[in-house]
Enzyme design. Structure first.
Site: not given
Ligand SMILES: NC(=O)c1ccc[n+]([C@@H]2O[C@H](COP(=O)([O-])OP(=O)(O)OC[C@H]3O[C@@H](n4cnc5c(N)ncnc54)[C@H](O)[C@@H]3O)[C@@H](O)[C@H]2O)c1
Length: 250
Positions: A155, A159
């Site tokens: 991961y 990133k």
């Molecule tokens: N939530 C956190 O604390 C956090 C922190 C740092 C970074 N992020 C980043 O933010 C972004 C969103 O995170 P989140 O927590 O809202 O995630 P989440 O898991 O709630 O949502 C991710 C969405 O992406 C979709 N998805 C997954 N694989 C896919 C694919 N191959 N094609 C199309 N859609 C796909 C899923 O169906 C889901 O709806 C991500 O890139 C994550 O790495 C999140």
């Protein structure tokens, strides 16, 4: 400040839940025409309905961003529907946490495919349309984890790759009126994270380590993404905006 997003066409990947959904709702509130891309059809539909309930405009495209042909189709359909493409938010992303010696090649490839190759596919598909109109905004969602986190070599690498990708693409597109930036969230309390069994412990650790003393919500990321998508942010490109409450390393 008027962000000038009214009528802009905004594509958000992974907008079926979490941060992506919050971004989709924020853009719709600003009057943008939204395209929800997600691999999960039910989740994508729910986001569209949430936007329509508030009289916003949205369509969904079900697509796996790791598949070049599916991405090309989805972007083509969105362009056919709306006639232009102004903003792309590469938000879909995931993790498969395990220490390196236990990590399988599949776990490595899966995370790199979704987080990095998916972003490549989506950028490649939208750029011709943005170039045509000499205006575009690409926002890639990174993570504070790029600075290193236990059990997240795949991961973290993905990133950090996004940061480099953003810089190079911003240089390539700077003369075309297209900006490319990364937004790197810290711990964000999404519904997905709240549903984890380990949520109470995770929350406690994140809270203890957070300089501002509270945890971020999806809206914090959505607001940053909306600003970077505006005309007001025209002089910001190639950079990474950390939205972490002041927390940097582990
Ligand atoms: N939530 C956190 O604390 C956090 C922190 C740092 C970074 N992020 C980043 O933010 C972004 C969103 O995170 P989140 O927590 O809202 O995630 P989440 O898991 O709630 O949502 C991710 C969405 O992406 C979709 N998805 C997954 N694989 C896919 C694919 N191959 N094609 C199309 N859609 C796909 C899923 O169906 C889901 O709806 C991500 O890139 C994550 O790495 C999140």
């Amino acid at each position: 400040m008027d962000l000038g997003l009214n009528n802009r066409v905004v594509i958000i990947t992974g907008a079926g839940t979490g941060i992506g959904r919050a971004a989709a709702l924020t853009f719709a509130e600003e009057g943008a025409r939204v395209a929800v891309i997600d691999i999960d059809s039910v989740a994508a539909q729910k986001t569209v309905e949430m936007i329509e309930e508030k009289n916003g405009v949205a369509i969904k495209q079900v697509c796996d961003i790791t598949k070049a042909d599916e991405v090309q189709n989805a972007i083509q359909n969105i362009h056919n529907e709306y006639g232009q493409i102004d903003v792309l938010v590469n938000n879909a992303g995931l993790s498969r946490d395990v220490t390196l010696l236990k990590m399988t090649e599949e776990q490595w490839d899966f995370v790199m495919d979704v987080n990095v190759k998916g972003t490549f596919h989506c950028c490649r598909a939208v750029l011709p349309y943005m170039k045509e109109r000499k205006w575009g905004r690409i926002i890639n969602i990174g993570s504070r984890s790029m600075f290193g986190n236990l059990g997240q070599t795949n991961y973290t690498a993905s990133k950090m790759a996004i940061v480099g990708f953003t810089r190079s693409l911003s240089l390539e597109q700077a003369r075309n009126g297209i900006t490319v930036n990364t937004v790197a969230p810290g711990f964000i309390e999404t519904d997905g994270i709240k549903s984890l069994k380990t949520y109470p412990q995770l929350r406690e650790i994140a809270l203890t380590k957070n300089p501002v003393g509270f945890l971020g919500e999806p809206k914090d990321i959505a607001n940053t993404v909306a600003y970077l998508s505006s005309e007001q942010a025209r002089y910001i490109t190639g950079t990474t905006v950390l939205v972490t409450g002041g927390r940097f390393s582990s």
